[in-house]
Design a protein around this motif. Structure first.
Motif, PDB file in Angstrom:
ATOM      1  N   THR A 265       0.818  -1.211   0.000  1.00 16.50           N
ATOM      2  CA  THR A 265       0.000   0.000   0.000  1.00 16.50           C
ATOM      3  C   THR A 265       0.850   1.258   0.000  1.00 16.50           C
ATOM      4  O   THR A 265       0.534   2.247  -0.671  1.00 16.50           O
ATOM      5  CB  THR A 265      -0.935   0.008   1.218  1.00 16.50           C
ATOM      6  N   SER A 266       1.941   1.248   0.741  1.00 18.93           N
ATOM      7  CA  SER A 266       2.739   2.460   0.922  1.00 18.93           C
ATOM      8  C   SER A 266       3.563   2.832  -0.306  1.00 18.93           C
ATOM      9  O   SER A 266       3.789   4.016  -0.563  1.00 18.93           O
ATOM     10  CB  SER A 266       3.676   2.297   2.128  1.00 18.93           C
ATOM     11  N   ILE A 267       4.011   1.832  -1.090  1.00 12.87           N
ATOM     12  CA  ILE A 267       4.883   2.167  -2.225  1.00 12.87           C
ATOM     13  C   ILE A 267       4.221   1.963  -3.581  1.00 12.87           C
ATOM     14  O   ILE A 267       4.777   2.368  -4.613  1.00 12.87           O
ATOM     15  CB  ILE A 267       6.197   1.355  -2.175  1.00 12.87           C
ATOM     16  N   GLY A 268       3.036   1.334  -3.615  1.00 13.32           N
ATOM     17  CA  GLY A 268       2.346   1.119  -4.881  1.00 13.32           C
ATOM     18  C   GLY A 268       2.717  -0.214  -5.519  1.00 13.32           C
ATOM     19  O   GLY A 268       3.797  -0.763  -5.268  1.00 13.32           O
ATOM     20  N   GLU A 269       1.819  -0.734  -6.360  1.00  9.80           N
ATOM     21  CA  GLU A 269       1.986  -2.073  -6.916  1.00  9.80           C
ATOM     22  C   GLU A 269       3.201  -2.172  -7.845  1.00  9.80           C
ATOM     23  O   GLU A 269       3.925  -3.172  -7.811  1.00  9.80           O
ATOM     24  CB  GLU A 269       0.708  -2.481  -7.673  1.00  9.80           C
ATOM     25  N   GLU A 270       3.438  -1.159  -8.661  1.00  4.58           N
ATOM     26  CA  GLU A 270       4.558  -1.221  -9.601  1.00  4.58           C
ATOM     27  C   GLU A 270       5.898  -1.308  -8.874  1.00  4.58           C
ATOM     28  O   GLU A 270       6.756  -2.134  -9.207  1.00  4.58           O
ATOM     29  CB  GLU A 270       4.535   0.009 -10.528  1.00  4.58           C
ATOM     30  N   ALA A 271       6.075  -0.470  -7.879  1.00  5.05           N
ATOM     31  CA  ALA A 271       7.319  -0.505  -7.108  1.00  5.05           C
ATOM     32  C   ALA A 271       7.430  -1.790  -6.295  1.00  5.05           C
ATOM     33  O   ALA A 271       8.520  -2.336  -6.116  1.00  5.05           O
ATOM     34  CB  ALA A 271       7.395   0.712  -6.179  1.00  5.05           C
ATOM     35  N   PHE A 272       6.288  -2.282  -5.828  1.00  3.57           N
ATOM     36  CA  PHE A 272       6.307  -3.504  -5.026  1.00  3.57           C
ATOM     37  C   PHE A 272       6.788  -4.685  -5.866  1.00  3.57           C
ATOM     38  O   PHE A 272       7.619  -5.482  -5.411  1.00  3.57           O
ATOM     39  CB  PHE A 272       4.916  -3.798  -4.474  1.00  3.57           C
ATOM     40  N   VAL A 273       6.289  -4.800  -7.098  1.00  2.00           N
ATOM     41  CA  VAL A 273       6.725  -5.880  -7.980  1.00  2.00           C
ATOM     42  C   VAL A 273       8.183  -5.688  -8.380  1.00  2.00           C
ATOM     43  O   VAL A 273       8.938  -6.664  -8.531  1.00  2.00           O
ATOM     44  CB  VAL A 273       5.821  -5.962  -9.231  1.00  2.00           C
ATOM     45  N   GLY A 274       8.610  -4.426  -8.529  1.00  2.00           N
ATOM     46  CA  GLY A 274       9.977  -4.141  -8.950  1.00  2.00           C
ATOM     47  C   GLY A 274      11.007  -4.446  -7.871  1.00  2.00           C
ATOM     48  O   GLY A 274      12.013  -5.127  -8.124  1.00  2.00           O
TER      49      GLY A 274
END
Length: 547
Positions: free
Chosen positions: A176-185
């Protein structure tokens, strides 16, 4: 020399340190499951069919086969060198492997080395978990007063719930805090790296503990086993207890607990078409509700005995399985239940082209038209009736007045077969929707009170069985080989009976077309334990642990 109870403050420290360490190990194990889709993208992208098959086998072996191996290795260590040392090693191994996963290169960075290293870390995790549970349960029980063993070890049972909750919270907070794109990255690494801090706390807490009084007594009297493996599994008196533990409790534990907390997720999402996010919330709520009941039923077993509490949980689960799942279907997706009754689905095929879709590693290709049709229907939660056609006939899927003839995928490449299955899924879903089948559960029609009542009933059954189990297993085995003899049946039961439940249940559903037929798997294993416990299991409450 009799057993000596720990002072209250010291006993509290023993329970907190042991349960916290075990919760941390469950956290490490559960975050991998919570991040499975992301892990697949990061570590297995671009693998060839052969490499993917090897990777699937490796992950399967790490998740299940190595837990009993860890039970043997660390069980033997705990019986020869001491309980404290063994579970210090297990928590360090688990924490180190989990932290290392957060540092691994991706497939894009290191090619095949990435999944190979991931499999190795999962092997270490599985081995560590195999040695942790027995050590923590034995350590707490051997410190606790005889009349409080169920209550004290109930906290060890609840630690799995605490670990799962922590894993879900940290994954959700990071996402939630960093967003899905950054989380997958890169953000997927955070929950693994956070384990370093939790590991340091766990080791610090456990280093402050002393060795268990029972092992100290064995050591002082020169009674420590020199060959616990040979003694545990080479003498009939001990082998009999191992078999009794497995068939009397662990068959039910693997079947009932995994059905309630794991297979139920599959049933909600696949069979009842509930949104994955809603399923996650339901699982978290169930886990939160379950935590105090492990301790409660452990305490109750101190009052009335282990056997009646555990047997009550087994019988409740056994009686409730089928009616509970039928009720959940009616409460959760009534439109789907109505469509099933009004417009039945039939799969007509040459029986020689239909396989038993048992695929424990997820690497087998079921490519015939019959297999594709049944797999699509079973995965979509659609029951069907099978009827035989003459040899060589084309497969037919009959939905009301519509008939679909799925194409055969035999001989296609993995990519082509995947594309074909997607096309067949779309065609079948269009026909289902036109026949009145809902493609997802409607929240407005859900009976939330009914769902909560059924889930609470199942949670009570699972926690009544599991809450007193640690105390009973510790009391069942002699002190000289307790760690070794107790750990193996526990992890064979949870790792194999429980681990095979989802794939076996799916194979049964796909074979029969009955969405509830998969429940025969937990019913049979739970029934085995009910009969074994009722007729053969002794009451262990209050037994001396020095024997």
């Amino acid at each position: 020399m009799g057993e000596v109870a720990e002072p209250r403050a010291s006993m509290r420290r023993v329970v907190v340190a042991s349960a916290a360490g075990t919760a941390f190990e469950w956290y490490d194990f559960f975050i991998f499951g919570a991040l499975a889709p992301v892990i697949a993208k990061v570590f297995f992208a671009g693998l060839t069919e052969t490499a993917g098959f090897v990777a699937a086998l490796g992950l399967f072996a790490a998740g299940f086969a190595f837990r009993p191996l860890g039970a043997i290795i660390f069980g033997s260590m705990g019986d020869r060198l001491g309980r404290k040392g063994a579970f210090l090693v297990t928590v360090s191994l688990m924490g180190g492997a989990t932290f290392a996963i957060g540092l691994l290169p991706t497939y894009a960075q290191a090619g095949l080395w990435a999944p190979a290293l991931l499999i190795l870390m999962r092997i270490f995790q599985g081995m560590a978990l195999g040695g942790e549970y027995g050590g923590a349960a034995i350590y707490v029980a051997e410190h606790a007063p005889a009349n409080q063993r169920g209550y004290a070890t109930g906290w060890i049972q609840a630690s799995a719930a605490f670990g799962l909750i922590a894993a879900l919270i940290i994954v959700l907070a990071t996402r939630t805090s960093i967003g899905e794109e950054a989380f997958v990255g890169w953000g997927w690494r955070v929950p693994f790296l956070v384990s370093a801090g939790l590991l340091a706390i766990s080791i610090w807490m456990r280093l402050k503990l002393t060795e268990s009084p029972t092992f100290q007594k064995l050591k002082a009297e020169g009674e420590v086993s020199r060959a616990p493996l040979a003694e545990a599994f080479g003498r009939w008196s001990n082998v009999r207890l191992v078999l009794l533990a497995f068939f009397g409790t662990m068959c039910a534990q693997g079947a009932l607990w995994y059905c309630v907390f794991f297979y139920l997720q599959v049933f909600f999402e696949k069979s009842l078409q509930v949104a994955p996010a809603t399923v996650n919330i339901v699982v978290m709520a169930m886990t939160l509700v379950s935590a105090p009941f492990y301790v409660l039923f452990g305490w109750l077993s101190d009052k009335i005995g282990r056997k009646p509490v555990m047997l009550g949980g087994m019988v409740l689960g056994l009686v409730a399985f089928f009616p509970a799942f039928h009720a959940l279907a009616s409460f959760t997706n009534p439109a789907l239940v109505e469509a099933r009754a009004q417009t039945p689905v039939v799969v007509a095929a040459d029986p020689a082209t239909c396989s038993l879709q048992f695929d424990p590693v997820g690497a087998t290709k079921f490519s015939s038209a019959c297999d594709i049709a049944k797999s699509v229907l079973a995965s979509s939660g659609i029951p069907y009736r099978s009827t035989d056609l003459p040899s060589g006939s084309a497969t037919e899927v009959r939905i009301g007045g519509d008939m679909i003839t799925p194409a055969d995928g035999t001989g296609l490449s993995a990519t082509e077969l995947k594309s074909l299955k997607a096309e067949q899924t779309k065609a079948i879903n269009i026909a289902l929707e036109s026949a009145g089948y809902p493609m997802k559960a409607d929240p407005a029609r859900m009976n939330y009170a009914g769902i909560a009542a059924i889930l609470f009933l199942l949670v009570i059954a699972a926690t009544a069985l599991y809450g007193p189990m640690a105390a009973m297993l510790v009391e069942l085995f002699p002190a000289r080989v307790r760690y070794t003899a107790m750990s193996l049946p526990y992890h064979v039961g949870t790792g194999w009976v429980g681990g095979f439940l989802p794939v076996t249940a799916f194979a049964i559903v796909a074979m029969t077309g009955d969405l509830y037929a998969g429940l025969w798997y937990p019913v049979i294993f739970t029934a085995i334990s009910v009969l074994t416990t009722f007729f053969l299991m002794p009451e262990t409450k209050g037994r001396s642990l020095d024997a």
